[in-house]
Scaffold this motif. Structure first.
Motif, PDB file in Angstrom:
ATOM      1  N   LEU A  46       0.865  -1.175   0.000  1.00  0.00           N
ATOM      2  CA  LEU A  46       0.000   0.000   0.000  1.00  0.00           C
ATOM      3  C   LEU A  46       0.903   1.226   0.000  1.00  0.00           C
ATOM      4  CD1 LEU A  46      -2.542  -1.037   2.801  1.00  0.00           C
ATOM      5  CD2 LEU A  46      -2.898  -1.139   0.331  1.00  0.00           C
ATOM      6  N   LEU A  49      -8.095  -1.803   4.072  1.00  0.00           N
ATOM      7  CA  LEU A  49      -8.606  -0.458   3.817  1.00  0.00           C
ATOM      8  C   LEU A  49     -10.120  -0.331   3.880  1.00  0.00           C
ATOM      9  CD1 LEU A  49      -6.256   0.583   0.883  1.00  0.00           C
ATOM     10  CD2 LEU A  49      -6.065   1.169   3.309  1.00  0.00           C
ATOM     11  N   ASP A 109      -5.173  -8.614   0.084  1.00  0.00           N
ATOM     12  CA  ASP A 109      -4.991  -7.450  -0.775  1.00  0.00           C
ATOM     13  C   ASP A 109      -5.378  -6.213   0.020  1.00  0.00           C
ATOM     14  OD1 ASP A 109      -7.799  -7.069  -0.943  1.00  0.00           O
ATOM     15  OD2 ASP A 109      -7.912  -8.241  -2.784  1.00  0.00           O
ATOM     16  N   GLY A 110      -5.237  -5.067  -0.596  1.00  0.00           N
ATOM     17  CA  GLY A 110      -5.494  -3.811   0.098  1.00  0.00           C
ATOM     18  C   GLY A 110      -6.863  -3.719   0.731  1.00  0.00           C
ATOM     19  N   SER A 111      -7.868  -4.330   0.111  1.00  0.00           N
ATOM     20  CA  SER A 111      -9.225  -4.226   0.659  1.00  0.00           C
ATOM     21  C   SER A 111      -9.322  -4.871   2.038  1.00  0.00           C
ATOM     22  CB  SER A 111     -10.249  -4.844  -0.288  1.00  0.00           C
ATOM     23  OG  SER A 111     -10.061  -6.235  -0.391  1.00  0.00           O
TER      24      SER A 111
END
Length: 180
Positions: A16, A37, A32-34
């Motif tokens: 990120l 975030l 993953d980023g989700s």
């Protein structure tokens, strides 16, 4: 800035980045980023390595000042400048709450240089290890925090929670990341 860190074979990584800096995450399972975030995303509770660089000359200054207030007393002037600048913008800013002074009570720290500290945050405790995306759990978190006096007061921080069977890798991972 490109980040890299040693990690156990077969682990998965994702990164990120933003105006505050960059972070690299390495975990046994894919993420993953989700996962970090999305609204209400708690963080990582299992085995994980997080390597982050916060830029003290941008919005990363809050992260840098928060860590500097706790473990780098020689950087008190920088912390005061960040507080003063924020008070100019927000008169309700609570510096004592946002930037508490002194180490976390349960952390074990070893100062290797004035601006380099290795630490261990015990299991189920708040500390430098949980001042990351790693959550409290039944396993300790080890890592380091290193501040650079390079004009932007950047902070490099590694936090790592390895499963018991891989804990003997921690010193090697720490030393390799500190040399970067």
């Amino acid at each position: 800035m490109a980040l890299g860190v040693l990690a156990p074979r077969g682990w998965n990584c994702f990164g990120l980045y933003g105006s505050n800096g960059s972070s690299l995450y390495v975990t046994p399972e894919p993420h993953d980023g989700s996962d970090l975030l999305k609204s209400g995303a708690p963080g990582l509770s299992g085995a994980a390595i997080q390597l982050s660089v916060s830029d003290g000359g941008t919005s990363g200054r809050f992260e840098v000042a928060a860590i500097a207030a706790r473990i780098f007393p020689t950087q008190a002037t920088y912390v005061r400048q960040v507080i003063a600048n924020q008070l100019d913008v927000d008169k309700t800013f609570d510096a004592a709450r946002e930037f508490p002074k002194g180490p976390y009570p349960s952390d074990r720290m070893v100062r290797l240089r004035p601006l380099l500290v290795e630490f261990e945050t015990p299991a189920r405790k708040d500390g430098l290890g949980t001042h990351s995306r790693l959550l409290k759990s039944g396993q300790p978190i080890v890592g380091f925090a290193k501040m650079e006096k390079d004009g932007d007061n950047s902070l490099t921080m590694l936090t790592m929670r390895l499963p018991p069977s891989l804990r003997d890798l921690a010193p090697t991972i720490l030393k390799a990341a500190e040399r970067q």
